[in-house]
Design a protein around this motif. Sequence first.
Motif, mmCIF file in Angstrom:
data_model
loop_
_atom_site.group_PDB
_atom_site.id
_atom_site.type_symbol
_atom_site.label_atom_id
_atom_site.label_comp_id
_atom_site.label_asym_id
_atom_site.label_seq_id
_atom_site.Cartn_x
_atom_site.Cartn_y
_atom_site.Cartn_z
ATOM 1 N N ALA A 1 18.369 28.330 33.715
ATOM 2 C CA ALA A 1 18.891 29.656 33.472
ATOM 3 C C ALA A 1 20.415 29.572 33.406
ATOM 4 O O ALA A 1 21.043 28.779 34.101
ATOM 5 C CB ALA A 1 18.448 30.606 34.557
ATOM 6 N N LEU A 2 20.987 30.368 32.581
ATOM 7 C CA LEU A 2 22.438 30.393 32.405
ATOM 8 C C LEU A 2 23.116 31.051 33.606
ATOM 9 O O LEU A 2 22.501 31.858 34.310
ATOM 10 C CB LEU A 2 22.785 31.166 31.134
ATOM 11 N N PRO A 3 24.393 30.740 33.838
ATOM 12 C CA PRO A 3 25.120 31.385 34.931
ATOM 13 C C PRO A 3 25.073 32.905 34.790
ATOM 14 O O PRO A 3 25.195 33.446 33.701
ATOM 15 C CB PRO A 3 26.545 30.862 34.760
ATOM 16 N N GLY A 4 24.859 33.587 35.894
ATOM 17 C CA GLY A 4 24.806 35.040 35.896
ATOM 18 C C GLY A 4 23.427 35.615 35.642
ATOM 19 O O GLY A 4 23.206 36.806 35.839
ATOM 20 N N VAL A 5 22.495 34.788 35.205
ATOM 21 C CA VAL A 5 21.147 35.278 34.903
ATOM 22 C C VAL A 5 20.455 35.751 36.172
ATOM 23 O O VAL A 5 19.792 36.789 36.182
ATOM 24 C CB VAL A 5 20.309 34.199 34.181
ATOM 25 N N GLU A 6 20.616 35.004 37.258
ATOM 26 C CA GLU A 6 19.971 35.378 38.522
ATOM 27 C C GLU A 6 20.415 36.772 38.961
ATOM 28 O O GLU A 6 19.586 37.609 39.318
ATOM 29 C CB GLU A 6 20.292 34.366 39.615
ATOM 30 N N GLU A 7 21.717 37.037 38.915
ATOM 31 C CA GLU A 7 22.226 38.337 39.334
ATOM 32 C C GLU A 7 21.685 39.448 38.443
ATOM 33 O O GLU A 7 21.313 40.513 38.916
ATOM 34 C CB GLU A 7 23.757 38.351 39.342
ATOM 35 N N GLY A 8 21.612 39.202 37.138
ATOM 36 C CA GLY A 8 21.062 40.194 36.225
ATOM 37 C C GLY A 8 19.588 40.446 36.476
ATOM 38 O O GLY A 8 19.119 41.582 36.448
ATOM 39 N N PHE A 9 18.847 39.380 36.745
ATOM 40 C CA PHE A 9 17.421 39.461 37.040
ATOM 41 C C PHE A 9 17.195 40.304 38.287
ATOM 42 O O PHE A 9 16.400 41.252 38.287
ATOM 43 C CB PHE A 9 16.891 38.036 37.222
ATOM 44 N N VAL A 10 17.916 39.998 39.351
ATOM 45 C CA VAL A 10 17.755 40.699 40.626
ATOM 46 C C VAL A 10 18.243 42.139 40.520
ATOM 47 O O VAL A 10 17.572 43.066 40.988
ATOM 48 C CB VAL A 10 18.492 39.947 41.757
ATOM 49 N N THR A 11 19.372 42.347 39.875
ATOM 50 C CA THR A 11 19.910 43.695 39.723
ATOM 51 C C THR A 11 18.951 44.564 38.921
ATOM 52 O O THR A 11 18.724 45.725 39.248
ATOM 53 C CB THR A 11 21.293 43.651 39.044
ATOM 54 N N GLY A 12 18.351 43.989 37.882
ATOM 55 C CA GLY A 12 17.395 44.734 37.075
ATOM 56 C C GLY A 12 16.156 45.116 37.861
ATOM 57 O O GLY A 12 15.672 46.250 37.782
ATOM 58 N N MET A 13 15.628 44.168 38.642
ATOM 59 C CA MET A 13 14.447 44.454 39.467
ATOM 60 C C MET A 13 14.768 45.523 40.511
ATOM 61 O O MET A 13 13.983 46.452 40.719
ATOM 62 C CB MET A 13 13.953 43.179 40.153
ATOM 63 N N ALA A 14 15.901 45.386 41.172
ATOM 64 C CA ALA A 14 16.281 46.349 42.209
ATOM 65 C C ALA A 14 16.549 47.716 41.599
ATOM 66 O O ALA A 14 16.139 48.745 42.151
ATOM 67 C CB ALA A 14 17.504 45.853 42.967
ATOM 68 N N GLY A 15 17.218 47.734 40.458
ATOM 69 C CA GLY A 15 17.507 49.008 39.792
ATOM 70 C C GLY A 15 16.232 49.730 39.398
ATOM 71 O O GLY A 15 16.122 50.951 39.546
ATOM 72 N N SER A 16 15.248 48.983 38.908
ATOM 73 C CA SER A 16 13.956 49.575 38.545
ATOM 74 C C SER A 16 13.252 50.147 39.768
ATOM 75 O O SER A 16 12.499 51.113 39.664
ATOM 76 C CB SER A 16 13.053 48.532 37.887
ATOM 77 N N ALA A 17 13.485 49.528 40.920
ATOM 78 C CA ALA A 17 12.855 49.978 42.163
ATOM 79 C C ALA A 17 13.669 51.076 42.854
ATOM 80 O O ALA A 17 13.235 51.638 43.850
ATOM 81 C CB ALA A 17 12.680 48.795 43.114
ATOM 82 N N GLY A 18 14.868 51.365 42.337
ATOM 83 C CA GLY A 18 15.704 52.401 42.929
ATOM 84 C C GLY A 18 16.354 51.997 44.231
ATOM 85 O O GLY A 18 16.578 52.825 45.105
ATOM 86 N N THR A 19 16.684 50.704 44.371
ATOM 87 C CA THR A 19 17.310 50.211 45.600
ATOM 88 C C THR A 19 18.354 49.159 45.256
ATOM 89 O O THR A 19 18.485 48.763 44.103
ATOM 90 C CB THR A 19 16.234 49.629 46.551
ATOM 91 N N ASP A 20 19.088 48.712 46.250
ATOM 92 C CA ASP A 20 20.073 47.646 46.066
ATOM 93 C C ASP A 20 19.509 46.355 46.644
ATOM 94 O O ASP A 20 18.862 46.370 47.690
ATOM 95 C CB ASP A 20 21.384 47.979 46.789
ATOM 96 N N PRO A 21 19.784 45.215 45.998
ATOM 97 C CA PRO A 21 19.317 43.936 46.543
ATOM 98 C C PRO A 21 20.140 43.546 47.772
ATOM 99 O O PRO A 21 21.323 43.852 47.861
ATOM 100 C CB PRO A 21 19.537 42.955 45.395
ATOM 101 N N GLU A 22 19.477 42.891 48.700
ATOM 102 C CA GLU A 22 20.127 42.402 49.924
ATOM 103 C C GLU A 22 20.186 40.873 49.847
ATOM 104 O O GLU A 22 19.160 40.221 49.680
ATOM 105 C CB GLU A 22 19.310 42.823 51.136
ATOM 106 N N GLU A 23 21.373 40.300 49.960
ATOM 107 C CA GLU A 23 21.506 38.841 49.924
ATOM 108 C C GLU A 23 20.967 38.250 51.226
ATOM 109 O O GLU A 23 21.264 38.751 52.311
ATOM 110 C CB GLU A 23 22.971 38.448 49.735
ATOM 111 N N ILE A 24 20.152 37.188 51.093
ATOM 112 C CA ILE A 24 19.588 36.541 52.274
ATOM 113 C C ILE A 24 19.695 35.024 52.137
ATOM 114 O O ILE A 24 19.729 34.492 51.029
ATOM 115 C CB ILE A 24 18.115 36.940 52.516
ATOM 116 N N ASP A 25 19.739 34.356 53.272
ATOM 117 C CA ASP A 25 19.818 32.902 53.330
ATOM 118 C C ASP A 25 18.406 32.321 53.333
ATOM 119 O O ASP A 25 17.607 32.641 54.196
ATOM 120 C CB ASP A 25 20.570 32.487 54.596
#
Length: 73
Positions: A1-25
């Motif tokens: 995956a290209l740089p930035g794809v992960e953030e777009g993927f997660v942001t899109g999923m969270a946005g569809s769910a009406g929430t913000d993603p939480e970064e975890i280790d």
Amino acid sequence: ALPGVEEGFVTGMAGSAGTDPEEIDLGAVEGFLIDTDQQRVVAWQEQNLLVAVFAERRAAAITAARAIVEATG
């Protein structure tokens, strides 16, 4: 995956769910938790793959994601 794809993927999923993603280790990688009323999703990038674990409970989603990261790392 290209740089930035992960953030777009997660942001899109969270946005569809009406929430913000939480970064975890997840050990060797950083992941994101998307927590909704219906399900919990832990998503991360593993080399060129985008991986997501779906579960009903937060702890189960994180535990499964950490196990996958450890097993494939």
